[in-house]
Design a protein around this motif. Structure first.
Motif, short mmCIF file in Angstrom:
data_model
loop_
_atom_site.label_atom_id
_atom_site.label_comp_id
_atom_site.label_asym_id
_atom_site.label_seq_id
_atom_site.Cartn_x
_atom_site.Cartn_y
_atom_site.Cartn_z
N SER A 39 37.99 52.20 36.83
CA SER A 39 37.76 50.90 37.74
C SER A 39 39.11 49.93 37.51
O SER A 39 39.97 50.08 36.63
CB SER A 39 36.66 50.11 36.84
OG SER A 39 36.59 48.95 36.87
N THR A 41 40.93 46.20 38.25
CA THR A 41 41.11 44.72 38.47
C THR A 41 42.51 44.13 38.33
O THR A 41 43.23 44.68 37.40
CB THR A 41 40.27 43.87 37.44
OG1 THR A 41 38.83 44.24 37.45
CG2 THR A 41 40.41 42.40 37.70
N ILE A 91 37.30 35.42 33.49
CA ILE A 91 36.15 36.62 33.23
C ILE A 91 34.85 36.18 33.84
O ILE A 91 34.26 36.85 34.70
CB ILE A 91 36.09 37.13 32.04
CG1 ILE A 91 37.48 37.85 31.66
CG2 ILE A 91 34.93 37.84 31.85
CD1 ILE A 91 37.69 38.08 30.12
N LYS A 92 34.44 34.70 33.35
CA LYS A 92 33.29 34.21 33.92
C LYS A 92 33.24 34.22 35.20
O LYS A 92 32.32 34.52 35.98
CB LYS A 92 33.32 32.96 33.13
CG LYS A 92 31.73 32.43 33.22
CD LYS A 92 31.73 30.89 32.49
CE LYS A 92 30.40 30.31 32.79
NZ LYS A 92 30.35 29.10 31.93
N ILE A 94 34.88 35.78 37.65
CA ILE A 94 34.99 37.23 38.25
C ILE A 94 33.50 37.78 38.13
O ILE A 94 32.80 38.53 39.03
CB ILE A 94 36.03 38.18 37.87
CG1 ILE A 94 37.28 37.68 38.24
CG2 ILE A 94 35.73 39.78 38.06
CD1 ILE A 94 38.46 38.38 37.57
N LEU A 95 32.79 37.59 36.93
CA LEU A 95 31.75 38.35 36.68
C LEU A 95 30.51 37.44 37.11
O LEU A 95 29.22 38.22 37.32
CB LEU A 95 31.29 38.63 35.20
CG LEU A 95 32.46 39.43 34.52
CD1 LEU A 95 32.11 39.71 33.18
CD2 LEU A 95 32.22 40.94 35.16
N LEU A 96 30.66 36.40 37.58
CA LEU A 96 29.33 35.73 38.03
C LEU A 96 29.40 35.32 39.44
O LEU A 96 29.27 35.64 40.34
CB LEU A 96 29.44 34.13 37.44
CG LEU A 96 29.40 34.06 35.82
CD1 LEU A 96 29.21 32.65 35.38
CD2 LEU A 96 27.83 34.60 35.55
#
Length: 96
Positions: A39, A41, A91-92, A94-96
């Motif tokens: 993966s 990023t 991170i928040k 990107i993940l949300l």
């Protein structure tokens, strides 16, 4: 004047990208490495006006049929606007 292009144009020539051949090659190779079940990023950073958006749009256009390339402009987030952009907030986002 024909060599100047808007960043909204995804079909930029190498000349319009100011010889970003090495960067395009690096990003292309990183994307191709995902073929081996990894993966990926990439956080592309830099001061305004250096061509980050144009570079990402070029990569997105080049690999649109093969990979999911997502462009997130962190400068438009609340955390950035409040000068509170941290690894955790990235991170928040990107993940949300």
């Amino acid at each position: 004047m024909n060599e100047i292009a808007s960043i909204t144009n995804t079909n930029l020539t190498e000349t319009q990208l100011y010889s970003r051949i090495d960067e395009i090659s690096l990003l292309s190779n990183l994307l191709k490495s995902t073929e081996f079940n990894s993966s990926l990023t990439i956080l592309l950073t830099g001061i305004r006006g250096v061509g980050k958006t144009a570079l990402i749009k070029k990569i997105k256009n080049k690999f649109d049929n093969e990979y999911l390339v997502v462009d997130i402009d962190l400068s438009r987030t609340n955390a950035y606007q409040q000068k509170n952009l941290t690894r955790g907030s990235i991170i928040k986002i990107i993940l949300l």
